[in-house]
Write a protein that holds these residues in place. Structure first.
Motif, PDB file in Angstrom:
ATOM      1  N   ARG A 421       0.829  -1.212   0.000  1.00  0.00           N
ATOM      2  CA  ARG A 421       0.000   0.000   0.000  1.00  0.00           C
ATOM      3  C   ARG A 421       0.862   1.259   0.000  1.00  0.00           C
ATOM      4  N   GLN A 500       5.697   8.703  -0.180  1.00  0.00           N
ATOM      5  CA  GLN A 500       4.323   8.201  -0.182  1.00  0.00           C
ATOM      6  C   GLN A 500       3.343   9.371  -0.228  1.00  0.00           C
ATOM      7  N   GLN A 501       2.245   9.196  -0.941  1.00  0.00           N
ATOM      8  CA  GLN A 501       1.278  10.285  -1.086  1.00  0.00           C
ATOM      9  C   GLN A 501      -0.106   9.691  -1.311  1.00  0.00           C
ATOM     10  N   ASN A 502      -1.098  10.262  -0.666  1.00  0.00           N
ATOM     11  CA  ASN A 502      -2.463   9.736  -0.755  1.00  0.00           C
ATOM     12  C   ASN A 502      -3.227  10.453  -1.864  1.00  0.00           C
ATOM     13  N   HIS A 505      -6.696  11.890  -0.655  1.00  0.00           N
ATOM     14  CA  HIS A 505      -6.821  12.856   0.434  1.00  0.00           C
ATOM     15  C   HIS A 505      -6.916  14.260  -0.165  1.00  0.00           C
ATOM     16  N   ASP A 508      -3.404  16.022   0.645  1.00  0.00           N
ATOM     17  CA  ASP A 508      -2.168  15.318   0.281  1.00  0.00           C
ATOM     18  C   ASP A 508      -2.117  14.925  -1.195  1.00  0.00           C
ATOM     19  N   GLN A 509      -3.248  14.956  -1.894  1.00  0.00           N
ATOM     20  CA  GLN A 509      -3.221  14.516  -3.300  1.00  0.00           C
ATOM     21  C   GLN A 509      -2.384  15.450  -4.176  1.00  0.00           C
ATOM     22  N   GLN A 556       2.200  16.112   5.654  1.00  0.00           N
ATOM     23  CA  GLN A 556       1.602  15.680   4.391  1.00  0.00           C
ATOM     24  C   GLN A 556       0.198  16.216   4.206  1.00  0.00           C
ATOM     25  N   THR A 557      -0.575  16.196   5.286  1.00  0.00           N
ATOM     26  CA  THR A 557      -2.002  16.530   5.178  1.00  0.00           C
ATOM     27  C   THR A 557      -2.327  17.910   5.739  1.00  0.00           C
TER      28      THR A 557
END
Length: 582
Positions: A421, A500-502, A505, A508-509, A556-557
């Motif tokens: 993931r 890593q990046q969501n 989100h 965070d995208q 990140q967020t």
């Protein structure tokens, strides 16, 4: 040609390839095949026989039926009304085809690429007596995404403007007439297999900001650059390309779903009209052209879809715009070539692909570039990002290898990372960028002076981590010296908090280059403090359990990441002082 010479008859039908006789065509002439007048293209001529690639299902087509030659190459229609459109591989608008024949497109259906009846308010930028030549801007039209420039077609001779017709006109009405008799409309046609001309090639020295930390930071791409995203099934090729389409700082997006599954294209077709454009706040579809040629559509049209997309991209490039073209996937395009090649009974190359696979891939990617348009206005660019789907994730297969030879960026997706993931699942050991050195100067000027040094430190950490992992597998982490155990922890932070990046989100995208820099800067600052604390007598276990370490992931967020960074720097200072005293 006389009428008699331009009409022949079918001699033989083999799947999407039809052999006709008595035609006397030119290579790449568009023809109508059979009683239903299916669209086809002449792809090989042997004496009296013409081999035709038919872009629709040939079931029921029989020898003896007529074949008519249009004596024109396969072309696309260019003009106001392109943006926001959804086409098949031949630039037939899918919504109009659905209106004409329902959810399943009937054979022989046709529709113009742009609306020929819609009127646009033409505002001229030239006057009577002005001299104009190829590529010059003669007027403007306001569209949903801003201003659409009306250009003199590249195949029109220069001349003096004799008449200008401002106001509302359809794209087929004459808006400018020249003294030499040339009549210029807002609509152009251009053969898809021929690159549009430009005045001058420019150096690729401006980055295409993608909003993906692993790309902008480790493997940047230039505007006008080329990149390949190879990866096995489920590794995230489509999501990565969709993220690039949504968040890259290109002016125009051309997204080609070439042979992909229908459900994946459905996601794109449903998402893009609803998705808010981070650049304008409007809908992202307003600056996008979608070409959907799914795996259940005729295989020959899949081969044409790539050229259709890149020709549309070059048209916007000629207006001085930056275009990002996503081709998903070039493997399906190569498979279409392989199938047609087999029908032509050509000598197969490696794994059955035609011998000209490498040259066709090169021709496609060479149409990328940053150029000065013929009108000598601001530079425009076409950046091409092609997904590759190697069977079983085997990067040694011909499509991946031949793509590698012509692209400057290689973003290798890793199924092991995807299973963990870790997204985007771009393998930092196998990937590379041929633009890193050229773009370093830009990032130094626009972000921070020490950008290249920070990125190099992250690369060195990941390299060291890869070497240490081999030792860990043999003897375990506890057998490593304290400093190397700490190195593993810092490398893990780089992987989890930076790379890593969501994609789902809301914050965070997308990560700006500034945010990308500050996240990495804070990780490296924590690492430097950790090494110092270790030298001052602190215990490794105490260092790696500090709460400031895991709180870095909050960057990140966070929308207020600079304030958070200052808060974490203060917390880090206090914690490291405390752990050394203990």
């Amino acid at each position: 040609m006389t009428n008699n010479e331009s009409q022949g008859e079918i001699y033989k039908v083999t799947g999407p390839v039809v052999i006709a006789t008595d035609m006397n065509p030119q290579m790449y002439d568009v023809v109508s095949v059979g009683k239903e007048e299916l669209m086809g293209e002449v792809i090989q001529i042997e004496g009296e026989k013409s081999y035709i690639q038919v872009y629709e299902d040939t079931t029921g087509v029989k020898p003896g039926e007529p074949v008519k030659n249009t004596e024109q190459p396969l072309s696309v229609e260019l003009g106001p009304g392109l943006l926001g459109s959804i086409y098949d591989g031949l630039q037939r608008p899918l919504p109009q085809l659905e209106e004409q024949s329902g959810s399943f497109i009937a054979r022989g259906e046709e529709a113009p690429g742009i609306d020929l009846d819609e009127e646009h308010d033409f505002k001229p930028t030239v006057e009577e007596g002005d001299e104009v030549s190829q590529g010059d801007v003669i007027g403007k039209v306001e569209v949903d995404y801003g201003t659409h420039k009306v250009l003199v077609p590249p195949n029109v001779e220069e001349g003096e403007v004799a008449e200008v017709n401002s106001g509302n006109h359809t794209v087929t009405e004459t808006v400018v007439t020249l003294e030499n008799g040339e009549e210029i409309q807002m609509r152009q046609e251009w053969p898809i297999r021929e690159a549009r001309p430009a005045a001058e090639e420019k150096r690729p020295e401006v980055p295409l900001i993608t909003g993906q930390r692993v790309l902008d930071g480790m493997f940047p791409i230039a505007k006008g650059g080329t990149a390949a995203i190879p990866g096995p099934f489920g590794s995230g090729k489509t999501v990565t390309q969709q993220s690039l389409a949504k968040f890259s700082d290109a002016d125009i997006i051309v997204y080609i779903g070439c042979g992909e599954r229908g459900n994946e294209m459905t996601e794109v077709l449903e998402e893009f009209p609803e998705l808010e454009d981070p650049q304008t706040g409007d809908k992202i579809i307003n600056r996008t052209v979608l070409i959907a040629n799914t795996s259940n559509m005729p295989v020959a049209a899949r081969e044409a879809s790539i050229y259709t997309g890149v020709t549309i991209a070059e048209y916007f490039r000629d207006m001085g715009l930056d275009v990002a073209l996503m081709a998903d996937s070039t493997s399906r395009w190569a498979e279409a070539m392989r199938e047609v090649s087999a029908r032509l009974e050509e000598m197969p190359g490696e794994r059955g692909y035609p011998a000209y696979l490498a040259s066709r891939l090169a021709e496609f990617y060479e149409r990328a570039g940053r150029v000065e348009p013929l009108s000598n206005q601001d530079p425009g660019s076409v950046s091409i990002v092609g997904a590759v789907s190697p069977p079983g994730g085997d990067f040694s297969e011909p499509v991946t290898q031949n793509t590698l030879r012509v692209v400057k960026n290689f973003w290798a997706l890793d199924s092991d990372l995807a299973e963990k993931r870790h997204f985007p699942s771009i393998n930092w050991d196998d990937s590379y960028s041929g633009y890193s050195d050229k773009l370093a100067e830009y990032f130094q000027e626009e972000v921070e002076d020490d950008w290249p040094q920070k990125i190099q430190r992250a690369r060195d950490l990941l390299q060291k981590d890869g070497d240490l992992q081999e030792t860990v597998q043999l003897v375990g982490k506890d057998a490593l010296p304290d400093r190397e155990r700490l190195t593993l922890e810092i490398a893990t932070m780089v992987k989890e908090f930076f790379l890593q990046q969501n994609a789902f989100h809301p914050v965070d995208q997308y990560s700006s280059p500034e945010k990308t820099y500050h996240i990495l800067d804070l990780i490296l600052e924590w690492g430097d403090s950790a090494y110092e604390a270790l030298e001052d007598g602190a215990v490794v276990q105490d260092i790696v359990t500090l709460s400031s370490k895991n709180r870095i992931s909050e960057m990140q967020t966070s929308e207020e990441y600079l304030e958070l960074k200052q808060e974490l720097q203060k917390q880090m200072q206090d914690e490291f002082e405390e752990v050394v005293e203990e």
